[in-house]
Design a protein around this motif. Sequence first.
Motif, PDB file in Angstrom:
ATOM      1  N   MET A   1       0.851  -1.182   0.000  1.00 23.58           N
ATOM      2  CA  MET A   1       0.000   0.000   0.000  1.00 23.58           C
ATOM      3  C   MET A   1       0.893   1.240   0.000  1.00 23.58           C
ATOM      4  O   MET A   1       1.901   1.296   0.686  1.00 23.58           O
ATOM      5  CB  MET A   1      -0.907  -0.029   1.244  1.00 23.58           C
ATOM      6  N   ARG A   2       0.486   2.245  -0.751  1.00 23.91           N
ATOM      7  CA  ARG A   2       1.188   3.530  -0.797  1.00 23.91           C
ATOM      8  C   ARG A   2       0.456   4.488   0.148  1.00 23.91           C
ATOM      9  O   ARG A   2      -0.725   4.766  -0.058  1.00 23.91           O
ATOM     10  CB  ARG A   2       1.221   4.067  -2.215  1.00 23.91           C
ATOM     11  N   ILE A   3       1.173   4.953   1.161  1.00 23.71           N
ATOM     12  CA  ILE A   3       0.546   5.726   2.227  1.00 23.71           C
ATOM     13  C   ILE A   3       1.200   7.100   2.344  1.00 23.71           C
ATOM     14  O   ILE A   3       2.420   7.205   2.500  1.00 23.71           O
ATOM     15  CB  ILE A   3       0.656   4.976   3.574  1.00 23.71           C
ATOM     16  N   GLY A   4       0.388   8.136   2.267  1.00 24.16           N
ATOM     17  CA  GLY A   4       0.840   9.505   2.494  1.00 24.16           C
ATOM     18  C   GLY A   4       0.540   9.896   3.928  1.00 24.16           C
ATOM     19  O   GLY A   4      -0.531   9.576   4.458  1.00 24.16           O
ATOM     20  N   ILE A   5       1.483  10.582   4.553  1.00 21.09           N
ATOM     21  CA  ILE A   5       1.331  10.917   5.970  1.00 21.09           C
ATOM     22  C   ILE A   5       1.732  12.371   6.209  1.00 21.09           C
ATOM     23  O   ILE A   5       2.795  12.807   5.775  1.00 21.09           O
ATOM     24  CB  ILE A   5       2.192   9.985   6.853  1.00 21.09           C
ATOM     25  N   ASP A   6       0.883  13.086   6.903  1.00 20.81           N
ATOM     26  CA  ASP A   6       1.165  14.445   7.353  1.00 20.81           C
ATOM     27  C   ASP A   6       2.060  14.383   8.595  1.00 20.81           C
ATOM     28  O   ASP A   6       2.132  13.341   9.248  1.00 20.81           O
ATOM     29  CB  ASP A   6      -0.167  15.131   7.686  1.00 20.81           C
ATOM     30  N   ILE A   7       2.712  15.489   8.914  1.00 22.41           N
ATOM     31  CA  ILE A   7       3.562  15.514  10.109  1.00 22.41           C
ATOM     32  C   ILE A   7       2.844  16.143  11.302  1.00 22.41           C
ATOM     33  O   ILE A   7       2.594  15.490  12.306  1.00 22.41           O
ATOM     34  CB  ILE A   7       4.882  16.280   9.844  1.00 22.41           C
ATOM     35  N   ASP A   8       2.539  17.428  11.191  1.00 28.14           N
ATOM     36  CA  ASP A   8       2.084  18.200  12.350  1.00 28.14           C
ATOM     37  C   ASP A   8       0.711  17.769  12.836  1.00 28.14           C
ATOM     38  O   ASP A   8      -0.270  17.780  12.089  1.00 28.14           O
ATOM     39  CB  ASP A   8       2.106  19.689  12.012  1.00 28.14           C
TER      40      ASP A   8
END
Length: 166
Positions: A1-8
Amino acid sequence: MRIGIDIDDTLTNTSESFDKVVKKYNINFTKKFKYRWTKEEFESFVPYLDEILGCAEFKEDTVKVIQKLNELGHELYIITARGNNYSKNIETITNNMLKNNNLTFKEIYYNQYKKSDIAKKLNIDLMIDDNESVYFNMQNESIDCILFGDKIKTWKEVFEYINRKG
């Protein structure tokens, strides 16, 4: 799976870090980190950005879950609005924070204000972000998105969600 993740406020407790800096310098500012600020309000915090972002701690279980997702072969991308627009140190601070916690990502995309555009380009299967407008933009683009802090509040729950999705 390709997962995008935010930081803050997704990977890190940036709002808590913001509150500590406001208290430390006795700054009279009532808006919270997560709320939309005017340009003037934001610029009043530019001198504190490095400290705010640099001392933000990872949320509970974040490091373990990110490492486990990597071990399982998921492709992890950071997609963040953070960037060197207001401070030349933000990307270095972020890279060091990740490196010091042995967190690896396929790629980091800074200065992303319309995250759905890069998510589409990368064929992201799942985005994890705490921002409602990001959530709705992803939904409009038919990209699965976890609105972190809403129904899913912990990284253990993120891991369970991803395991159910396969």
